[in-house]
Each structure stands twice: as structure tokens, then as C-alpha cells.
Design an enzyme around this catalytic site. Structure first.
Site, PDB file in Angstrom:
ATOM      1  N   SER A 116       0.834  -1.204   0.000  1.00  0.00           N
ATOM      2  CA  SER A 116       0.000   0.000   0.000  1.00  0.00           C
ATOM      3  C   SER A 116       0.868   1.254   0.000  1.00  0.00           C
ATOM      4  O   SER A 116       1.628   1.468  -0.942  1.00  0.00           O
ATOM      5  CB  SER A 116      -0.967  -0.065   1.186  1.00  0.00           C
ATOM      6  N   ASP A 267     -10.165  -6.107  -2.918  1.00  0.00           N
ATOM      7  CA  ASP A 267      -9.616  -4.854  -2.399  1.00  0.00           C
ATOM      8  C   ASP A 267     -10.350  -3.643  -2.974  1.00  0.00           C
ATOM      9  O   ASP A 267     -10.372  -3.433  -4.187  1.00  0.00           O
ATOM     10  CB  ASP A 267      -8.126  -4.769  -2.756  1.00  0.00           C
ATOM     11  N   HIS A 297      -7.381  -6.018   1.118  1.00  0.00           N
ATOM     12  CA  HIS A 297      -6.239  -5.114   1.030  1.00  0.00           C
ATOM     13  C   HIS A 297      -4.934  -5.693   1.583  1.00  0.00           C
ATOM     14  O   HIS A 297      -3.868  -5.131   1.345  1.00  0.00           O
ATOM     15  CB  HIS A 297      -6.575  -3.810   1.780  1.00  0.00           C
TER      16      HIS A 297
END
Length: 319
Positions: A116, A267, A297
Site C-alpha cells: 500500500s 480490495d 487489502h
């Protein structure tokens, strides 16, 4: 000939970088294995507090390094200048961490994983110092936060419109399409994402398990949760604006090492469709795309065995 004895490692190491104390956690079954450095997500959400529970298999193949970034978790301090909370400083920190690891373990290169927000940092690091890395693993790869939010919003809106009487439908219509100017709109949006089982984890019990590990583990525990929360607030306050200015299509169109992108099918924080567009456009010596079917995620947490096998199968040459 007597085979060389394996030497495991499990240490916490504090580094001094630009007048800040930054914490590393290093674990592995054999220090002869290649190094794998994780750049955590956020901004401000480190993994040291819980991640060992999910990487036992990974530690059989790599010496795994987690780093609480400047101003995050165990690296948080009130003395850290907010002027140093920039992507440029974080990239320089990551390069210094990498160079220390290579020197300490007498290695020439290591593997880099970015999750991320950490995947955004990783692209900058790879752009500057590709010579330090064997390959890159981009997990829930951030490409363009504006495009990612728009894609997720559109998906949630379409799903919600099929259930007009639902709470989520009312909320998503209330906040309207991004970009949002008010914090309450962002909070409502994230609530809708989690309700849609596309947030931090696809199954909510996994998020609760992560919280339990943080509260009961010896790395963080209740005694260090205040550092985690303070670091989270501090990081988001000073890094969110720069995060939303990022556009990987323009700033990192090519990478000089093999790249592997791993995305969770569900996600909605970083929808796979945007990450895959970047993967398709990217120039790299090798590039591969993996979609984990039962993840949102955090695919490395939600499907840890598949994650470990995916990475070790590729890194077999160096194991």
C-alpha cells in the site's frame, strides 16, 4: 563434508537515521537465506506488532525485515520534526536501512516488498537505487489515489444501488463522488468500504485477529499502543497531501528490476483494476501479476501460505 549449520535470527534493532531512532524487526530460520525488506502501509500503520503470526512459512525462505518508518509505531517520537515527514525523507531512510542490512549481513542485494503506502515508497526507492535489489514485490500497489478512490466509489455505488433501502446506499449517496473536502466524508467512505468486505481484510474476523495479536504480542502489546496511535495520527496529518499527489504512471514509468504485483480480488482501498493498468504499462525486465482470490487489502496477511510460496518460488535462484 559436514553441512553448514543453520543460524536462525530473531532480533529487534534500533537504527539512528538523521537524528531519529527507527526500529527494525529481523526474523528468519537461516541467515544464509536472502533478505526481504518490507515497507509497511499507511501512512503510519506498521506491521511489527502482529506480522510474525502470519509469516512463519516466509521465514523459512527469507530473513524477513520489518521497519517501523519515521514517525510510526516504535519509531514515533514527539521530537521528530514535521518538516522531515516527506516522501523524500522516507525514501532516503529506506535506502539507508537497505544499505545497513546489506553491510550487516554481508549481502550484495536484497528483495524489496512494499504494501500500500509502502509500495508508493518502494517505487521511488527502486527508481533511485535499483542496484540494491534482486526484485520487487508490490502488494496492493498504490498507483494514483484519486483514480483508486473513484474506481472504488463507482463499484460501491453500483452495488449499493441494487439495494436502495440499505444503509450503505444512503451513505454513499450522501457523500457523493470523490474528491471529498470534509473529513467526515472520507470516514463514511471508509466505513462503506469495510461494510462491503473490501477493506483491510475480506473477512472481518481477520481484522479482529490482527488487533488481538497487536494487543497481546510482546512486540507492541497494550503498553505501546499509544505510540502506534500517536504515530498514525502524526503520519497521516503530514503525509496525506503528498500521498494524493502521487501518480505512478507519470513519475515511475519504468523499473530496472523484475517486478511482481500481488493484489487482493476484493480490495476496495486499492482496486486491482488500477494496479493492473500500471502493471501493463510498466517497463521492466520481467513483470508478473498475481491476484489472490480470498483477500482484500492485505493479501500477505489473509493468505500467508500462498504469499510465502509465491515469493519463494520466484526467489528459488537465490535460496
Amino acid at each position: 563434508m559436514i553441512p553448514e549449520k543453520k543460524r536462525s535470527i530473531a532480533i529487534m534493532k534500533e537504527l539512528s537515521i538523521e537524528n531519529t531512532k527507527q526500529m527494525l524487526m529481523i526474523n528468519g530460520a537461516n541467515t544464509k537465506n536472502p533478505l526481504l525488506l518490507f515497507l509497511h502501509g499507511g501512512p503510519g500503520t506498521p506491521q511489527i506488532g502482529y506480522v510474525r503470526h502470519y509469516q512463519k512459512e516466509l521465514e523459512e525462505h527469507f530473513t524477513v525485515v520489518h521497519w517501523d518508518q519515521r514517525g510510526s509505531g516504535l519509531s514515533y517520537s514527539k521530537r521528530i520534526s514535521h518538516h522531515s515527514m516527506t516522501i523524500s525523507h522516507f525514501v532516503n531512510d529506506a535506502i539507508q536501512v537497505t544499505q545497513w542490512l546489506l553491510d550487516h549481513f554481508s549481502k550484495t542485494k536484497l528483495y524489496l516488498a512494499g504494501h500500500s503506502w509502502g509500495s508508493l515508497l518502494a517505487l521511488h526507492v527502486l527508481r533511485q537505487r535499483p542496484d540494491l535489489f534482486y526484485a520487487y514485490y508490490g502488494i496492493s500497489q498504490v498507483v494514483n489515489p484519486h483514480l483508486e478512490e473513484s474506481a472504488a466509489y463507482q463499484y460501491i455505488r453500483e452495488i449499493s444501488d441494487r439495494k436502495r433501502a440499505s444503509i450503505r446506499s444512503s451513505l454513499i449517496r450522501f457523500i457523493g463522488a470523490p474528491p471529498w473536502k470534509k473529513g467526515i466524508q472520507q470516514l463514511i467512505y471508509r466505513f462503506c468500504v469495510e461494510m462491503g468486505r473490501g477493506g483491510l481484510t475480506h473477512h472481518h474476523h481477520q481484522s479482529l485477529a490482527v488487533l488481538f495479536q497487536m494487543l497481546t504480542g510482546h512486540e507492541y502489546g497494550i503498553r505501546n499502543m499509544h505510540k502506534f496511535l500517536n504515530g498514525l495520527r502524526f503520519s497521516k496529518k503530514h503525509l496525506t497531501k503528498e500521498l494524493y499527489q502521487f501518480n505512478a504512471f507519470a513519475s515511475v514509468p519504468s523499473i530496472k528490476v523484475p517486478c511482481f504485483f500481488i493484489s487482493g480480488k476484493h480490495d476496495l482501498i486499492v482496486p486491482s483494476e488500477i494496479s493492473k493498468q500500471y502493471y501493463q504499462a510498466l517497463e521492466a525486465p520481467e513483470k508478473f501479476w498475481f491476484q489472490f482470490e480470498n483477500s482484500a487489502h492485505n493479501p500477505h496477511i489473509e493468505e500467508p501460505s500462498l504469499f510465502a510460496s509465491t515469493l519463494s518460488n520466484h526467489a528459488l535462484y537465490h535460496l
